[in-house]
Write an enzyme that holds these catalytic residues in place. Structure first.
Site, PDB file in Angstrom:
ATOM      1  NE  ARG A  42      -2.461  -1.303   3.371  1.00 38.32           N
ATOM      2  CZ  ARG A  42      -2.984  -1.109   4.584  1.00 38.32           C
ATOM      3  NH1 ARG A  42      -4.172  -0.545   4.711  1.00 38.32           N
ATOM      4  NH2 ARG A  42      -2.328  -1.488   5.665  1.00 38.32           N
ATOM      5  CG  ASN A  60      -4.362  -4.383   2.865  1.00 33.37           C
ATOM      6  OD1 ASN A  60      -3.863  -4.354   1.746  1.00 33.37           O
ATOM      7  ND2 ASN A  60      -3.640  -4.445   3.965  1.00 33.37           N
TER       8      ASN A  60
END
Length: 781
Positions: A42, A60
């Site tokens: 990320r 996520n």
């Protein structure tokens, strides 16, 4: 510009102005699947989007990583290209879906909180070695994590062994017991930081702690437990050290007495012990290391690597009778701190008694290792799942996994087909389990030999853990055909589940097919020590034609009696006498090794066919030849006679022994008698052990090449797969691969999974998938 033109003249000949229309923004929705959580994916996406001036978000989810990104077309294209090609080192993208959606006109790029409640489809990273950035901080006196033994970041450290559930967030790991301090919390929430959302992130103020203990559990108070451990090791003591996936037993590898004491206490008489050294240059003091081996040794997976000794340095007691050493480099902060000291080399072996699983819990370690270790270096971070060190070797031009565990499990093996979920439970020795979900085969870490209750409990826990973290309920359980295996027994205790028994060597062949995603039929050489045959005999030297759906037993070694069954495996001289009797019409020729043994007892068993099951095993053939050559009276670990006999060989530039072929029904036989007769003649003529070994390897290459050619002639198939523990013999593997390639065959052997029984659960799972599709037809003999 023409000389002397005025501004007015230049303006009069300039082209008319064109009205420019601003390029509109576009938006893409991206779903990335694979190992993309807990590996810095990320923040990588965030920083990549920021660098391109793009807006949107990343989050996520149980399906993977979801991204929406908006901006100009060229920047979007560059973003998607770099997203796929420059992911973080621990990330592994298995699928990336991109969808064009309407632009929203939003500004800025954000990292959103994880999504919950969807069907799990994400993957878990294996535990990996400490990265270079963390190592620099560990050894930097000015850093706040100087000498902190649990330093890690998104690019390294524990993963699989500390996770209990999905998604991979701190509350679902064993780090949930360690609230972040303010400094670590800032790092954890800063996208530009290397520790952004690193779930095991910690420091000396908020993280796990080391402590040093005596076997009675009393703590030894010291400001620096690691320095004290080094002092104790240099004095010759044995120390139990808690690591990533379990405890190690360690001693000073340069201290012969300490090594022998460890062997005696651990009941590990002769099996080689692994040795940890500080770095690559240290390893080169003890072993010959190629460039490919150096890369494997220094990789993030950091396996124990089998390397050829260079003849200097360490006591013979570490690997007696063996030309190789198992070397590994430090992969945890504790290891690095130990090896930065005056300690040159340390034995690092699994903390257990022989045949037991490694200890992982502190209380368990004190109970099980109290008679072995003089001291215990423990910590208070829980290990949820046992995970041994992986073992690998570089053979026949490829890195081969001998034991697939830490650093590799549970990274999936991608298979060719999709379908229903299957759980395969492996065999008895070197057990692994395999969860096949869609086109991903999740092969567990090495579980070990299912010969005691502790190992069986480990097997059950691992099976349940795989199903939980990948949220998968199998439609079918697959097990070995042998009814006596504990894994088969476990399946029988699941009456609510459909099950399938699969022949051992068919599973070996299918494992190689699965690993290489082969389609169509193959010629399969499956060579190992023992496997339950469909005819009730012991197979182990098989040539199949087929695939995961069906196999024809095309050829095998001539069946020979195995006097005493399992007793002959531990005493290969029994096998040697049996093979001599059958090859010389019930009489024993005079050979130097025979007077040392009770030959009449074995001969009587063979004559009366008492407790002497027939076997076609290639492993037992090796045992027989090694013992006839006088190389090994008894073995202390599996395959020892064959391994030491292999290491006598000095090349294949020799003639093979005599070979011949027979047939029983439709099955061709590679006859053993002419080989044994020819071998005895060579011994009587005084041929050296190295020449005898070389000739025997050349004989097997000749047999297998002849069988491959005959199978191709009959079927037109030119694809060959090699599987089974005998192909851990690198001389045979390299010689056979070379010979088959010269004959125009395509040859596939194991790389990602062990060729030994550690890989058969993968083959079982693929066969189970074929069964659920209605395509499985078993074995024809």
């Amino acid at each position: 510009m023409a000389h002397g033109q005025s501004e007015r003249e230049r303006a009069s000949i300039a082209p008319p102005a064109v009205a420019l229309t601003a390029e509109k923004n576009e938006r893409r929705k991206v779903l990335v699947k694979g190992i993309v959580q807990g590996v810095g994916f990320r923040p990588f996406v965030y920083n990549l989007a920021e660098s391109k001036g793009l807006s949107g978000f990343v989050t996520n989810s149980a399906a993977g990583v979801e991204i929406e990104v908006e901006g100009k077309s060229a920047e979007l294209s560059a973003f998607l290209r770099e997203l796929e090609n420059f992911a973080p080192p621990l990330a592994s993208i298995t699928e990336m879906r991109v969808e064009k959606i309407p632009a929203k006109g939003a500004s800025g790029f954000k990292i959103l909180a994880s999504k919950q409640g969807e069907k799990i489809a994400t993957l878990i990273s294996p535990d990996v070695a400490l990265c270079g950035d963390c190592l620099k901080e560990l050894l930097d006196p000015s850093d706040r994590r100087y000498r902190y033994p649990f330093i890690n970041c998104t690019n390294c450290g524990p993963r699989y062994t500390i996770i209990d559930n999905i998604p991979y967030d701190r509350p679902n790991t064993s780090m949930k017991h360690f609230p972040l301090c303010s400094d670590c919390d800032r790092e954890y929430h800063a996208p530009e930081n290397r520790r952004f959302h690193a779930q095991p992130n910690a420091c000396p103020d908020c993280g796990p702690k080391l402590s040093l203990h005596k076997p009675d559990r009393s703590e030894i108070l010291t400001a620096d437990p690691i320095s004290e451990i080094v002092r104790l090791l240099k004095l010759g003591h044995i120390v139990a050290i808690k690591g990533l996936g379990g405890f190690h037993l360690a001693c000073d590898a340069e201290n012969d007495e300490a090594v022998k004491r460890l062997r005696a206490r651990k009941h590990r008489d002769e099996k080689p012990l692994a040795v940890m050294v500080q770095d690559l240059s240290s390893a080169q003091k003890f072993c010959q290391i190629s460039d490919e081996e150096a890369r494997a040794l220094c990789s993030a997976q950091s396996p124990i690597l089998l390397l050829k000794k260079n003849g200097t340095g360490l006591p013979e007691s570490i690997a007696p009778g063996n030309s190789q050493l198992g070397i590994l480099l430090p992969y945890t902060p504790v290891h690095h701190l130990l090896m930065q000291s005056q300690l040159q080399a340390a034995v690092m072996t699994s903390a257990n008694l022989s045949d037991e699983p490694i200890a992982i819990d502190n209380d368990e370690a004190f109970e099980r290792l109290g008679q072995i270790a003089d001291y215990f270096l423990i910590h208070n971070r829980e290990i949820y799942l046992r995970c041994d060190d992986s073992v690998a070797a570089f053979w026949a031009g490829k890195l081969r996994l001998i034991r697939r565990s830490r650093g590799y499990a549970p990274r999936p093996i991608l298979v060719q087909s999709k379908g229903e979920t299957v759980l395969a439970v492996g065999g008895e020795l070197k057990n692994t389990v395999c969860l096949l979900k869609e086109n991903q085969a999740f092969l567990s870490q090495h579980i070990g030999d299912l010969e005691n209750l502790d190992a069986y409990n480990h097997f059950q826990k691992t099976s349940a853990h795989l199903q939980r973290i990948f949220e998968a309920k199998p439609e079918l359980l697959v097990h070995d055909l042998h009814p006596g295996y504990l894994s088969s027994h476990w399946v029988s205790e699941q009456p609510e589940m459909a099950s399938l028994a699969v022949q051992h060597h068919h599973a070996h062949m299918a494992a190689c097919i699965a690993e290489h995603r082969l389609q169509g039929e193959v010629i399969g050489f499956t060579m190992d020590g023992t496997g339950y045959g469909t005819d009730g005999t012991i197979w182990g030297g098989e040539v199949f034609i087929g695939n995961e759906c069906h196999a024809v037993r095309f050829a095998s070694f001539e069946p020979m009696p195995l006097p005493g069954g399992d007793a002959a495996i531990k005493a290969p001289w029994r096998t040697g006498i049996s093979y001599l009797m059958k090859s010389f019409d019930g009489k024993l020729p005079e050979l130097p090794f025979l007077p040392e043994h009770n030959t009449e007892m074995v001969c009587d068993m063979v004559r009366r066919k008492f407790n002497s099951p027939l076997t076609s095993s290639a492993g037992r053939f090796f045992d027989a030849v090694a013992s006839i050559c006088g190389e090994k009276k008894s073995v202390r670990y599996e395959g020892q006679a064959a391994i030491e006999f292999m290491q006598k060989a000095d090349g294949l530039d020799v003639p093979p022994f005599e070979i011949d072929f027979g047939k029983v029904g439709h099955v061709r036989l590679m006859m053993i008698q002419p080989v044994i007769v020819s071998l005895v003649k060579a011994i009587r003529e005084g041929e050296s052990a190295s020449r005898l070994s070389s000739r025997f390897h050349k004989t097997l290459v000749a047999y297998f090449t002849a069988m491959a050619n005959e199978a191709r002639s009959e079927t037109g198939i030119k694809t060959v797969v090699l599987s089974g523990g005998v192909f851990q013999n690198y001389i045979l593997l390299e010689g056979l691969v070379s010979a088959l390639l010269k004959q125009g065959f395509e040859v596939f052997s194991h790389e990602q999974v062990p060729t030994n029984d550690g890989g058969i659960s993968l083959g079982q799972a693929l066969i189970g998938r074929a069964y659920l599709k209605g395509d499985y037809r078993g074995i024809t003999t």
